[in-house]
Design a protein around this motif. Structure first.
Motif, PDB file in Angstrom:
ATOM      1  N   GLU B 248       0.840  -1.203   0.000  1.00  0.00           N
ATOM      2  CA  GLU B 248       0.000   0.000   0.000  1.00  0.00           C
ATOM      3  C   GLU B 248       0.872   1.250   0.000  1.00  0.00           C
ATOM      4  O   GLU B 248       0.657   2.190  -0.754  1.00  0.00           O
ATOM      5  CB  GLU B 248      -0.930  -0.050   1.217  1.00  0.00           C
ATOM      6  CG  GLU B 248      -2.009   0.993   1.241  1.00  0.00           C
ATOM      7  CD  GLU B 248      -1.608   2.233   2.015  1.00  0.00           C
ATOM      8  OE1 GLU B 248      -2.253   3.266   1.822  1.00  0.00           O
ATOM      9  OE2 GLU B 248      -0.635   2.190   2.781  1.00  0.00           O
ATOM     10  N   HIS B 252       1.232   4.035  -2.896  1.00  0.00           N
ATOM     11  CA  HIS B 252       0.829   5.393  -2.561  1.00  0.00           C
ATOM     12  C   HIS B 252       1.961   6.388  -2.825  1.00  0.00           C
ATOM     13  O   HIS B 252       1.763   7.429  -3.440  1.00  0.00           O
ATOM     14  CB  HIS B 252       0.412   5.450  -1.093  1.00  0.00           C
ATOM     15  CG  HIS B 252      -0.136   6.770  -0.685  1.00  0.00           C
ATOM     16  ND1 HIS B 252      -1.429   7.136  -0.965  1.00  0.00           N
ATOM     17  CD2 HIS B 252       0.430   7.807  -0.050  1.00  0.00           C
ATOM     18  CE1 HIS B 252      -1.644   8.351  -0.519  1.00  0.00           C
ATOM     19  NE2 HIS B 252      -0.516   8.779   0.049  1.00  0.00           N
ATOM     20  N   GLN B 256       1.240   5.941  -7.611  1.00  0.00           N
ATOM     21  CA  GLN B 256       0.074   6.810  -7.480  1.00  0.00           C
ATOM     22  C   GLN B 256       0.477   8.285  -7.517  1.00  0.00           C
ATOM     23  O   GLN B 256      -0.117   9.093  -8.241  1.00  0.00           O
ATOM     24  CB  GLN B 256      -0.616   6.491  -6.148  1.00  0.00           C
ATOM     25  CG  GLN B 256      -2.066   6.875  -6.101  1.00  0.00           C
ATOM     26  CD  GLN B 256      -2.702   6.438  -4.784  1.00  0.00           C
ATOM     27  OE1 GLN B 256      -2.072   5.728  -3.986  1.00  0.00           O
ATOM     28  NE2 GLN B 256      -3.919   6.850  -4.562  1.00  0.00           N
TER      29      GLN B 256
END
Lengths: 214, 439
Positions: B248, B252, B256
């Motif tokens: 994650e 992130h 992202q």
């Protein structure tokens, strides 16, 4: 120039078809799975095949296996393999028969249409097009304890481009040096790596790769 | 112990029989500390009636258990009957609890008293002197008595009888003037032959007896298994939660964020397109570079979760691919009949990958060898390097982590790394390979 294309993602397959057609290639077949790829290659005997490594039905290295099998049946059939990942193991297997006409590129490389099409043409002509990522990892690995460590940084740059399958002229252009300088570097590299000097573009690349791989 | 066990298989018929009586005698000698332990335990139990025993029982039982574990070791060594330790795991005190508090002591007491192994040890100690005498001791007793027969026949019998002593050796009269004075010698020889021949069988009987009472019951075996599964499950859950957090975070902070930046740059390009086409072109080139980086990051991330070669070809080729990328020369030997279950494959792959990283980082090795094979229902991976050795589970090299992860699959890790090297790390994960999918 006739092309057989294998790619399971419809979007990417159509993109590749229109890209290649725009550059004057003729698409003999565009398939989306391993078995029909092998059949298309054997039936159409194209000038070059553009193949995705991972294909249905198994979604493993079906494309690679089909390409290798096709080259066993039709020796020297030019194959350009595209993949989300470049694996040295697969690069080795592709180069193993030593007959040239092999390319192995990351899928991202199609972003630069001109370079990509250039790679397809080189492979169709019996040359080699290895992804810079494969080459740089090979070179990084081998420099630690091998004669490659004796190369100057510039010579290493030349070697990497050479291993990708570029001609002297292309290397000179990319590094902004003269072709004579490239020839001189090439001679030095071959000397330091104990490789026999050869005029044949493709064979010298295979020699370099064989050396890096050993 | 292993050396001794494999040594047993090399014993000849003769040496096995020659050693058995002596071994039996030593096993019988164990009854002496056994009786001491028994009386200690017995008096502790009688102290229970005045309440004091509650506090003394746990340490006494722990002492007795240590002694019984020595017995188990010697039994395995001399009789060939390997005996698992049957004890239920000790209750773990809560982190904020004082181990000397009455509550903690009571729980320890309850743990001891409710463990059937405590009572089985007790029963063993009670009965062992008798059982050992009639099994383990018997061969050596027969041989000694045979020797005694010879001594009597040689004339000692005469002297004893004249001194008014016992005039019988078994059913043979050994006094002077008997018609058949050599009878004692013959009977003695028969006894010795019996002792010699029955040795291994008697040791085997004794080993069986030991296993009946000192081995785990079905219930304690299950309890141990449940405890092991609970521990490894929580390890697995922790590890996968940590892995998800890492993924994650990487997504992130990496891909992202890059996509957001690209979106913003594209907005700016749109704006600049008419007013400053040169600047727009520059930004476009940057955006393309950014998209290539985002792709590269996603690639690395996926490679970290499930490496493509592992997915395509299985653990053998995946380890070969690892070797190609390794800074040291790595020789890989694979002898696998098929592909194990994907989770096992993945665990072994990442374990080998970490061991190779360790070898490169800490060992100062010049070469590394990896062997993968399937043997005795387990996938075995051995990583050997010619480095300086001295690796330990506590050395901060993540071996403990590897051990925990393969523990989830009932796998085990063994380390041999003497100072000066070489380091050999072996891991074994039980599994059944599926038949190869490709010819």
């Amino acid at each position: 120039m006739r092309v057989v294309l294998a790619e399971d993602l419809a979007l990417l397959r159509e993109g590749l078809v229109s890209l290649l057609e725009a550059h004057g290639f003729e698409i003999a077949a565009a398939v989306d799975n391993g078995p029909s790829l092998l059949k298309a290659l054997v039936d159409h005997r194209p000038d070059v095949a553009v193949v995705d490594v991972r294909l249905p039905p198994s979604f493993t290295d079906e494309g690679l296996q089909a390409a290798l099998e096709a080259r066993r049946r039709i020796p020297g059939l030019p194959v350009l393999v595209l993949s989300q990942y470049v694996e040295q193991l697969y690069a080795r297997e592709l180069l193993a028969d030593g007959s040239g006409g092999i390319g192995y590129l990351l899928k991202d490389r199609v972003f630069d249409a001109a370079q990509f099409v250039d790679a397809v043409r080189r492979v169709a002509g019996g040359g080699t097009a290895m992804d810079p990522e494969v080459i740089s990892r090979l070179v990084a690995r081998t420099t630690r304890d091998r004669p490659l460590g004796r190369l100057t940084p510039r010579e290493r740059e030349v070697l990497e481009l050479m291993a990708q399958g570029r001609s002297n002229a292309a290397i000179a252009q990319q590094l902004v040096i003269t072709e004579r300088a490239v020839t001189k570097h090439t001679a030095n590299i071959f000397g330091k790596l104990d490789l026999a000097v050869s005029d044949d573009d493709n064979r010298r690349v295979l020699a370099v790769l064989a050396y890096l791989n050993h | 112990m292993d050396g001794e066990l494999s040594g047993r298989s090399r014993e000849t018929w003769l040496t096995e029989r020659a050693r058995a009586p002596w071994r039996g005698f030593r096993l019988w000698l164990l009854c002496i500390p056994g009786m001491f332990a028994f009386s200690l335990l017995n008096s502790t139990l009688s102290l229970l009636s005045i309440g004091l025993g509650v506090f003394v029982l746990a340490p006494v039982v722990v002492f007795v258990r240590r002694l019984m574990n020595t017995y188990r070791g010697l039994l395995a060594q001399w009789t060939g009957h390997r005996i698992e330790r049957p004890y239920l795991p000790e209750p773990v005190p809560a982190p904020d609890e004082d181990p000397k508090s009455t509550g903690a002591r009571l729980r320890r007491f309850q743990w001891i008293v409710t463990d059937p192994a405590t009572w089985r040890d007790f029963a063993f100690l009670v009965a062992d002197p008798f059982v050992a005498t009639f099994t383990a001791l018997l061969p050596s007793a027969l041989i000694v008595s045979g020797l005694w027969g010879w001594i009597l026949a040689a004339g000692a019998g005469d002297m004893i009888v004249q001194a008014g002593g016992n005039e019988w050796y078994a059913f043979i009269h050994v006094g002077a003037g008997e018609q058949w004075p050599a009878g004692a010698a013959v009977l003695g020889t028969v006894f010795m032959a019996l002792g010699f021949l029955s040795g291994p069988a008697m040791l085997d009987y004794y080993g069986r007896w030991g296993r009946v009472l000192l081995g785990p019951t079905q219930a304690s075996r299950l309890a141990l298994r449940v405890r092991h599964l609970t521990e490894t499950r929580s390890d697995a859950v922790d590890a996968s939660a940590a892995e998800l957090r890492r993924i994650e975070r990487d997504l992130h902070d990496g891909a992202q964020a890059r996509l957001v930046a690209m979106g913003m740059t594209l907005g700016a390009i749109e704006h600049l397109l008419d007013r400053d086409p040169d600047k727009a072109r520059l930004l476009l080139a940057e955006t393309r570079a950014s998209s290539a980086k985002a792709l590269a990051e996603l690639r690395d991330l996926v490679r970290g979760i499930h490496p493509p070669v592992l997915a395509d070809r299985g653990v053998g080729d995946a380890v070969k691919a690892l070797a190609l990328d390794h800074p040291l020369p790595v020789e890989v030997n694979v002898a696998l009949p098929g592909r194990p279950e994907p989770p096992v494959e993945s665990a072994v792959y990442f374990a080998v990958s970490e061991m190779l990283t360790n070898a490169a980082k800490h060992s100062r090795a010049r070469r590394v060898w990896v062997d993968l094979e399937h043997r005795d229902g387990a996938l075995r991976a051995t990583v050997t390097d010619d480095g300086q050795g001295g690796a330990t589970f506590e050395g901060g090299t993540g071996l403990r982590g590897i051990e925990r992860r393969v523990g989830t699959f009932d796998g085990v890790l063994a380390l041999s790394s003497p100072p000066g090297g070489p380091t050999v790390v072996t891991l074994e994960v039980p599994c059944e390979p599926s038949p190869p999918t490709r010819p």
